[in-house]
Write an enzyme that holds these catalytic residues in place. Structure first.
Site, PDB file in Angstrom:
ATOM      1  N   LEU A  93      -2.085  35.968 -23.277  1.00  0.00           N
ATOM      2  CA  LEU A  93      -1.139  36.453 -23.932  1.00  0.00           C
ATOM      3  C   LEU A  93      -0.029  37.908 -22.775  1.00  0.00           C
ATOM      4  O   LEU A  93       1.125  38.201 -23.327  1.00  0.00           O
ATOM      5  CB  LEU A  93      -0.686  36.022 -25.000  1.00  0.00           C
ATOM      6  CG  LEU A  93      -1.640  35.304 -25.379  1.00  0.00           C
ATOM      7  CD1 LEU A  93      -1.510  34.957 -27.194  1.00  0.00           C
ATOM      8  CD2 LEU A  93      -0.814  33.780 -25.283  1.00  0.00           C
ATOM      9  N   ASN A 105       1.836  37.657 -20.353  1.00  0.00           N
ATOM     10  CA  ASN A 105       3.345  37.421 -19.284  1.00  0.00           C
ATOM     11  C   ASN A 105       3.072  35.810 -20.192  1.00  0.00           C
ATOM     12  O   ASN A 105       4.226  34.756 -19.995  1.00  0.00           O
ATOM     13  CB  ASN A 105       2.475  37.081 -17.997  1.00  0.00           C
ATOM     14  CG  ASN A 105       3.904  36.720 -17.372  1.00  0.00           C
ATOM     15  OD1 ASN A 105       5.525  37.335 -18.011  1.00  0.00           O
ATOM     16  ND2 ASN A 105       3.926  36.441 -16.658  1.00  0.00           N
ATOM     17  N   PHE A 161      -5.254  29.482 -13.217  1.00  0.00           N
ATOM     18  CA  PHE A 161      -4.101  30.190 -13.013  1.00  0.00           C
ATOM     19  C   PHE A 161      -3.983  31.142 -13.508  1.00  0.00           C
ATOM     20  O   PHE A 161      -2.995  32.420 -12.961  1.00  0.00           O
ATOM     21  CB  PHE A 161      -2.767  29.422 -13.856  1.00  0.00           C
ATOM     22  CG  PHE A 161      -2.622  28.271 -14.190  1.00  0.00           C
ATOM     23  CD1 PHE A 161      -3.270  26.468 -14.723  1.00  0.00           C
ATOM     24  CD2 PHE A 161      -1.985  27.286 -12.857  1.00  0.00           C
ATOM     25  CE1 PHE A 161      -2.518  25.559 -14.592  1.00  0.00           C
ATOM     26  CE2 PHE A 161      -1.760  25.889 -12.619  1.00  0.00           C
ATOM     27  CZ  PHE A 161      -2.954  25.281 -13.826  1.00  0.00           C
ATOM     28  N   SER A 178      -0.792  29.938  -2.955  1.00  0.00           N
ATOM     29  CA  SER A 178       0.903  30.013  -2.999  1.00  0.00           C
ATOM     30  C   SER A 178       0.991  30.524  -1.688  1.00  0.00           C
ATOM     31  O   SER A 178      -0.125  29.726  -0.652  1.00  0.00           O
ATOM     32  CB  SER A 178       1.075  31.048  -3.860  1.00  0.00           C
ATOM     33  OG  SER A 178       2.387  31.308  -3.257  1.00  0.00           O
ATOM     34  N   TYR A 235       0.204  41.084  -4.074  1.00  0.00           N
ATOM     35  CA  TYR A 235       0.434  39.918  -4.697  1.00  0.00           C
ATOM     36  C   TYR A 235      -0.125  38.805  -3.891  1.00  0.00           C
ATOM     37  O   TYR A 235      -1.613  38.165  -4.132  1.00  0.00           O
ATOM     38  CB  TYR A 235       1.442  39.277  -5.861  1.00  0.00           C
ATOM     39  CG  TYR A 235       1.930  37.889  -5.715  1.00  0.00           C
ATOM     40  CD1 TYR A 235       1.708  36.754  -5.307  1.00  0.00           C
ATOM     41  CD2 TYR A 235       1.172  37.313  -6.490  1.00  0.00           C
ATOM     42  CE1 TYR A 235       2.110  35.744  -4.988  1.00  0.00           C
ATOM     43  CE2 TYR A 235       0.718  35.970  -7.548  1.00  0.00           C
ATOM     44  CZ  TYR A 235       1.638  35.162  -6.236  1.00  0.00           C
ATOM     45  OH  TYR A 235       1.691  33.740  -6.253  1.00  0.00           O
ATOM     46  N   LYS A 283      -3.709  36.738  -3.735  1.00  0.00           N
ATOM     47  CA  LYS A 283      -4.210  34.631  -4.066  1.00  0.00           C
ATOM     48  C   LYS A 283      -5.015  34.846  -2.271  1.00  0.00           C
ATOM     49  O   LYS A 283      -5.975  33.916  -1.887  1.00  0.00           O
ATOM     50  CB  LYS A 283      -2.745  33.860  -2.942  1.00  0.00           C
ATOM     51  CG  LYS A 283      -1.670  33.972  -4.206  1.00  0.00           C
ATOM     52  CD  LYS A 283      -2.727  33.168  -5.901  1.00  0.00           C
ATOM     53  CE  LYS A 283      -2.060  33.671  -6.758  1.00  0.00           C
ATOM     54  NZ  LYS A 283      -2.545  32.858  -7.988  1.00  0.00           N
ATOM     55  N   ASN A 323       7.712  26.554  -4.157  1.00  0.00           N
ATOM     56  CA  ASN A 323       8.988  27.289  -5.363  1.00  0.00           C
ATOM     57  C   ASN A 323       8.901  26.542  -6.415  1.00  0.00           C
ATOM     58  O   ASN A 323       9.920  25.295  -6.382  1.00  0.00           O
ATOM     59  CB  ASN A 323       9.614  27.958  -4.674  1.00  0.00           C
ATOM     60  CG  ASN A 323       9.588  28.669  -3.486  1.00  0.00           C
ATOM     61  OD1 ASN A 323       8.818  29.196  -2.686  1.00  0.00           O
ATOM     62  ND2 ASN A 323      10.796  29.828  -4.233  1.00  0.00           N
ATOM     63  N   ASN A 373      12.428  38.001 -11.449  1.00  0.00           N
ATOM     64  CA  ASN A 373      12.874  38.224 -10.229  1.00  0.00           C
ATOM     65  C   ASN A 373      13.299  36.843  -9.606  1.00  0.00           C
ATOM     66  O   ASN A 373      13.141  36.819  -8.237  1.00  0.00           O
ATOM     67  CB  ASN A 373      10.813  38.799  -9.595  1.00  0.00           C
ATOM     68  CG  ASN A 373      10.798  39.593  -9.703  1.00  0.00           C
ATOM     69  OD1 ASN A 373      10.971  40.508  -9.447  1.00  0.00           O
ATOM     70  ND2 ASN A 373       9.369  39.089 -10.464  1.00  0.00           N
ATOM     71  N   LEU A 418      14.683  33.336  -8.193  1.00  0.00           N
ATOM     72  CA  LEU A 418      15.750  32.710  -8.109  1.00  0.00           C
ATOM     73  C   LEU A 418      16.465  31.642  -9.701  1.00  0.00           C
ATOM     74  O   LEU A 418      17.211  32.184 -10.032  1.00  0.00           O
ATOM     75  CB  LEU A 418      16.384  31.812  -6.831  1.00  0.00           C
ATOM     76  CG  LEU A 418      17.843  31.126  -6.648  1.00  0.00           C
ATOM     77  CD1 LEU A 418      19.015  31.945  -6.451  1.00  0.00           C
ATOM     78  CD2 LEU A 418      17.341  30.214  -5.501  1.00  0.00           C
ATOM     79  N   PRO A 469      14.098  42.880   0.343  1.00  0.00           N
ATOM     80  CA  PRO A 469      12.668  43.484   1.716  1.00  0.00           C
ATOM     81  C   PRO A 469      11.828  42.446   1.202  1.00  0.00           C
ATOM     82  O   PRO A 469      11.186  41.808   0.132  1.00  0.00           O
ATOM     83  CB  PRO A 469      11.856  44.561   1.352  1.00  0.00           C
ATOM     84  CG  PRO A 469      13.364  45.047   0.481  1.00  0.00           C
ATOM     85  CD  PRO A 469      14.197  44.343  -0.296  1.00  0.00           C
ATOM     86  N   GLY A 470      10.968  42.249   1.908  1.00  0.00           N
ATOM     87  CA  GLY A 470       9.754  41.364   1.974  1.00  0.00           C
ATOM     88  C   GLY A 470       9.637  39.870   2.363  1.00  0.00           C
ATOM     89  O   GLY A 470       9.219  39.139   1.915  1.00  0.00           O
TER      90      GLY A 470
HETATM   91  C1  WQD Z   1      13.546  32.564  -3.530  1.00  0.00           C
HETATM   92  C2  WQD Z   1      15.149  32.728  -2.890  1.00  0.00           C
HETATM   93  C3  WQD Z   1      14.976  34.759  -2.819  1.00  0.00           C
HETATM   94  C4  WQD Z   1      16.470  35.926  -6.528  1.00  0.00           C
HETATM   95  C5  WQD Z   1       8.320  34.389  -4.854  1.00  0.00           C
HETATM   96  C6  WQD Z   1       6.241  34.401  -4.324  1.00  0.00           C
HETATM   97  C7  WQD Z   1       6.042  32.840  -4.906  1.00  0.00           C
HETATM   98  C8  WQD Z   1       5.751  32.174  -5.906  1.00  0.00           C
HETATM   99  C9  WQD Z   1       7.357  32.248  -6.340  1.00  0.00           C
HETATM  100  C10 WQD Z   1       4.359  33.170  -7.578  1.00  0.00           C
HETATM  101  C11 WQD Z   1      14.450  34.254  -1.763  1.00  0.00           C
HETATM  102  C12 WQD Z   1      16.633  34.397  -3.607  1.00  0.00           C
HETATM  103  C13 WQD Z   1      16.132  35.085  -5.844  1.00  0.00           C
HETATM  104  C14 WQD Z   1      17.530  36.321  -7.132  1.00  0.00           C
HETATM  105  C15 WQD Z   1      18.668  35.350  -4.886  1.00  0.00           C
HETATM  106  N1  WQD Z   1       5.486  33.648  -6.909  1.00  0.00           N
HETATM  107  N2  WQD Z   1      16.879  35.019  -4.947  1.00  0.00           N
HETATM  108  N3  WQD Z   1      18.935  36.343  -6.070  1.00  0.00           N
HETATM  109  O1  WQD Z   1      10.850  35.148  -3.476  1.00  0.00           O
HETATM  110  O2  WQD Z   1      10.568  32.314  -2.642  1.00  0.00           O
HETATM  111  O3  WQD Z   1       8.911  33.026  -3.933  1.00  0.00           O
HETATM  112  O4  WQD Z   1       7.678  33.711  -6.017  1.00  0.00           O
HETATM  113  O5  WQD Z   1       3.728  31.996  -7.668  1.00  0.00           O
HETATM  114  O6  WQD Z   1       4.601  32.979  -4.398  1.00  0.00           O
HETATM  115  O7  WQD Z   1       6.538  34.624  -3.468  1.00  0.00           O
HETATM  116  O8  WQD Z   1      10.718  33.084  -4.788  1.00  0.00           O
HETATM  117  O9  WQD Z   1      12.773  32.756  -6.358  1.00  0.00           O
HETATM  118  O10 WQD Z   1      12.249  34.706  -5.665  1.00  0.00           O
HETATM  119  O11 WQD Z   1      13.248  33.518  -4.493  1.00  0.00           O
HETATM  120  O12 WQD Z   1      18.924  35.213  -4.066  1.00  0.00           O
HETATM  121  O13 WQD Z   1      17.752  36.605  -7.916  1.00  0.00           O
HETATM  122  O14 WQD Z   1      16.186  33.159  -3.653  1.00  0.00           O
HETATM  123  O15 WQD Z   1      15.324  36.407  -1.858  1.00  0.00           O
HETATM  124  O16 WQD Z   1      15.552  33.718  -0.763  1.00  0.00           O
HETATM  125  P1  WQD Z   1      10.054  33.841  -3.552  1.00  0.00           P
HETATM  126  P2  WQD Z   1      12.370  33.735  -5.568  1.00  0.00           P
END
Ligand code: WQD
Length: 339
Positions: free
Chosen positions: A33, A35, A81, A125, A150, A154, A179, A198, A200, A296-297
């Site tokens: 628990l 997260n 998971f 992933s 991270y 994986k 995604n 984090n 989208l 970044p990344g």
């Molecule tokens: C998607 C797109 C962002 C937030 C990560 C992990 C992956 C999995 C899913 C765990 C990108 C853009 C995002 C925001 C934005 N995690 N974005 N504004 O990075 O593809 O994958 O999350 O299992 O392993 O790598 O997903 O949703 O963070 O981003 O513009 O506030 O949306 O730049 O292009 P990502 P994300």
């Protein structure tokens, strides 16, 4: 047949538990628990009519894990998971990610070996591909050096499972998610990001509900049709259903190799702006967003070649982008009502 779902009160875990129960499996969840919320158990029961068994502890505790497997010696297979999964956070506290994600898997595998449990489905992933040279990404697309701790956990977990299954009596299926977004149609379960999201989709719905002033779009100068980054978004329920098929493949002895890898995506890539347009269409809400610098990344674009999963698993994602964004919004509205 009893299935252990570690991390089963989490986002993908809880949706998978619902689909397992719908197929008649008995489920026991282990989750610390850290997260997720204990309320998820009742919310699963609201959908399936059955509250899964549950034990709360952290799987990096080898004594507790060993005792758990001894007590529950009727577990037939494991879906693993349980892991930390925030890319950015993993850069800040790498040791916590390596310890949690690697030691929990090692303890689970040890518990399986000690109790003759052969079958494990592992939550991996598409992040292992980094930015592929060729698209769509196939299962034999080269795995690239991870850009985050991270992503590295994986990759290392996939190697730990692969090496273990060579000598020990372990059969595994590694599911590489693209995604995952959206929520169950009942809106009783969904993504519950703690703190500032984090990802989208939760950031979009929290902006639309008024929890965030605006969405920051990370970069609009990428080599993509509209300049924003492209991803293969997949409905979490489609992803959950693939886990049930994978468990049935293993327990039914239908696997063709001791380690099988499947990409779980839709095969379609959508840009950030296309996701925003879909959300505005399905929610009727005009989204407040601002274009910012690249994050970044981030990779530019990725989407899955789904042929192998379609053919071998007989599984195909059924939900389109609008049904994903519609379900995500319904979930955010349900959350707001609970407050
Ligand atoms: C998607 C797109 C962002 C937030 C990560 C992990 C992956 C999995 C899913 C765990 C990108 C853009 C995002 C925001 C934005 N995690 N974005 N504004 O990075 O593809 O994958 O999350 O299992 O392993 O790598 O997903 O949703 O963070 O981003 O513009 O506030 O949306 O730049 O292009 P990502 P994300």
């Amino acid at each position: 047949m009893k299935i252990l779902v570690t991390g089963g009160t989490g986002y993908i875990g809880s949706h998978t538990v619902v689909e397992l129960q719908a197929r008649g499996f008995e489920v026991i969840i282990v989750d610390d628990l850290s997260n997720s919320s204990i309320d998820v158990l009742d919310n699963i029961a609201k959908i399936s009519g059955k509250k899964p068994l549950f034990e709360k502890f952290n799987l990096t505790d080898s004594e507790k894990t060993e005792a758990f497997f001894k007590l529950h010696n009727d577990i037939r297979a494991v879906i693993h998971f349980a892991a930390f999964k925030a890319v950015g956070e993993s850069v800040e506290i790498p040791l916590m990610y390596y310890r949690n994600n690697l030691v929990s898997l090692i303890n689970v595998l040890q518990g399986m070996i000690d109790n003759n449990i052969r079958d494990i489905v592992f939550s991996s992933s598409c992040t292992v591909y980094g930015q592929p040279d060729q698209l769509p990404a196939r299962e034999d697309t080269p795995v690239q050096k991870a850009v985050s701790p991270y992503g590295n956990t994986k990759q290392i977990c996939e190697e730990i499972i692969t090496d273990t299954s060579i000598t020990a009596n372990v059969r595994s299926i590694l599911l590489r998610y693209f995604n995952p977004i959206g929520a169950h149609e009942t809106a009783f379960i969904g993504e519950l990001p703690l703190g500032v999201p984090n990802c989208l989709m939760p950031y979009i719905t929290q902006t639309a509900i008024g929890k965030r002033p605006f969405l920051r779009v990370w970069g609009s100068d990428y080599e993509t049709p509209d300049g924003t980054a492209v991803r293969d978004y997949i409905h979490v329920v489609d992803l959950a259903k693939a886990h049930v098929i994978a468990v049935e493949r293993l327990t039914g002895g239908k696997g063709k190799k001791n380690v099988e890898v499947f990409n779980l995506g839709t095969g379609n890539g959508f840009s950030v702006l296309e996701v925003i347009k879909s959300f505005e269409r399905t929610s009727g809400v005009k989204l407040n967003y601002e274009i910012k610098e690249r994050r970044p990344g981030d990779i530019v674009k990725v989407w899955a070649d789904t042929e192998f999963a379609n053919k071998e698993l007989g599984w195909k994602a059924e939900n389109d982008l609008d049904s994903m964004t519609r379900s995500a919004w319904k979930w955010e509205q349900a959350l707001a009502k609970k407050k």
